[in-house]
Motif scaffolding. Structure first.
Motif, mmCIF file in Angstrom:
data_model
loop_
_atom_site.group_PDB
_atom_site.id
_atom_site.type_symbol
_atom_site.label_atom_id
_atom_site.label_comp_id
_atom_site.label_asym_id
_atom_site.label_seq_id
_atom_site.Cartn_x
_atom_site.Cartn_y
_atom_site.Cartn_z
ATOM 1 N N GLU A 1 74.356 55.378 10.512
ATOM 2 C CA GLU A 1 74.995 54.237 9.855
ATOM 3 C C GLU A 1 74.552 54.273 8.387
ATOM 4 O O GLU A 1 73.456 54.757 8.076
ATOM 5 C CB GLU A 1 74.586 52.911 10.515
ATOM 6 C CG GLU A 1 73.149 52.528 10.256
ATOM 7 C CD GLU A 1 72.761 51.164 10.800
ATOM 8 O OE1 GLU A 1 73.445 50.178 10.509
ATOM 9 O OE2 GLU A 1 71.748 51.103 11.509
ATOM 10 N N ALA B 1 76.241 57.723 6.644
ATOM 11 C CA ALA B 1 75.401 58.638 5.859
ATOM 12 C C ALA B 1 75.369 59.960 6.609
ATOM 13 O O ALA B 1 75.071 59.999 7.807
ATOM 14 C CB ALA B 1 74.002 58.068 5.715
ATOM 15 N N GLY C 1 66.126 64.429 0.625
ATOM 16 C CA GLY C 1 64.780 64.385 1.194
ATOM 17 C C GLY C 1 64.170 65.767 1.150
ATOM 18 O O GLY C 1 64.687 66.658 0.486
ATOM 19 N N GLY C 2 63.065 65.983 1.871
ATOM 20 C CA GLY C 2 62.394 67.271 1.878
ATOM 21 C C GLY C 2 63.226 68.341 2.575
ATOM 22 O O GLY C 2 63.128 69.515 2.251
ATOM 23 N N LYS D 1 73.684 63.557 6.834
ATOM 24 C CA LYS D 1 72.492 64.288 6.407
ATOM 25 C C LYS D 1 72.685 65.758 6.721
ATOM 26 O O LYS D 1 72.758 66.145 7.890
ATOM 27 C CB LYS D 1 71.321 63.711 7.208
ATOM 28 C CG LYS D 1 69.994 63.941 6.634
ATOM 29 C CD LYS D 1 68.970 63.048 7.322
ATOM 30 C CE LYS D 1 67.584 63.464 6.946
ATOM 31 N NZ LYS D 1 66.574 62.584 7.485
ATOM 32 N N SER E 1 66.955 53.447 -1.420
ATOM 33 C CA SER E 1 65.786 53.984 -0.738
ATOM 34 C C SER E 1 64.661 52.960 -0.637
ATOM 35 O O SER E 1 64.389 52.213 -1.579
ATOM 36 C CB SER E 1 65.312 55.210 -1.521
ATOM 37 O OG SER E 1 64.151 55.695 -0.951
ATOM 38 N N GLY F 1 71.375 60.828 -1.749
ATOM 39 C CA GLY F 1 69.930 61.028 -1.728
ATOM 40 C C GLY F 1 69.569 62.431 -1.300
ATOM 41 O O GLY F 1 70.424 63.200 -0.863
ATOM 42 N N LEU G 1 73.223 52.632 5.028
ATOM 43 C CA LEU G 1 72.483 51.444 4.573
ATOM 44 C C LEU G 1 72.676 51.325 3.064
ATOM 45 O O LEU G 1 72.313 52.239 2.321
ATOM 46 C CB LEU G 1 71.002 51.578 4.920
ATOM 47 C CG LEU G 1 70.686 51.723 6.412
ATOM 48 C CD1 LEU G 1 69.194 51.864 6.639
ATOM 49 C CD2 LEU G 1 71.205 50.532 7.201
#
Ligand code: ATP
Length: 150
Positions: free
Chosen positions: A127, A65, A49-50, A67, A133, A47, A129
């Motif tokens: 963690e 995950a 995001g901004g 990021k 989304s 994924g 998921l």
């Protein structure tokens, strides 16, 4: 205050963290996050995001995950985010596991001269998921509701 020169957290520490909810978030070495995301491979992206690209990190048992925040984020903002995440513990909020703040010097050309520039990497580990989304579910529900009214 005594600090370790380098974080020595290993893959099995991260696994223990994933399964033991009483463990507190700690610093992770960038090399470990690179290892579990296959060198931040595009194939591991789950994924975007901004302010971050999110990778799936593979452990021997389990997934996380990872990021990877964009490097325009100021150190103070990152610190605030980590502090907030460390304080939030709720069954409806994704569990924050670890963080990484890495800075390396790199020789770069600037105005015709070589200068030592700081290359910063800021990452957060959660963690994993598996159900995708939340916005897909919300959008799906709203679309269904609009269709129903029409
Ligand atoms: N813990 C997670 N487990 C699985 N997928 C995740 C996880 N965190 C993020 N993702 C995926 O990565 C996408 C981007 O997540 P991210 O948190 O960066 O952005 P966002 O919440 O959509 O936006 P913002 O930039 O406003 O925080 C999510 O929409 C989701 O698909």
């Amino acid at each position: 205050m005594q600090m370790d020169f380098l974080s020595s957290t290993t893959k099995s520490d991260l696994e223990r963290m994933l399964f033991d909810e009483t463990e507190q978030p700690k610093a992770l070495p960038l090399s470990l996050l690179a290892e579990i995301t296959n060198g931040f491979s595009d194939k591991q992206i789950i994924g975007q995001g901004g302010f971050a690209v999110v990778y799936q990190g593979m452990l021997n048992c389990g997934k996380v995950a990872v990021k990877r925040l964009c490097n325009t984020l100021m150190h103070e903002e990152f610190q605030r985010e980590v502090v907030c995440l460390m304080m939030v513990k709720h069954k409806n909020v994704v569990r924050f596991l670890e963080y990484c703040a890495d800075t390396q010097g790199s020789m770069e050309r600037y105005n015709g001269k070589f200068v030592m520039a700081d290359v910063q990497q800021r990452l957060l580990c959660f963690e994993y998921l598996p159900k995708g989304s939340l916005d897909k579910y919300i959008t799906g529900r709203i679309m269904w509701h609009v269709k129903f009214i029409l």
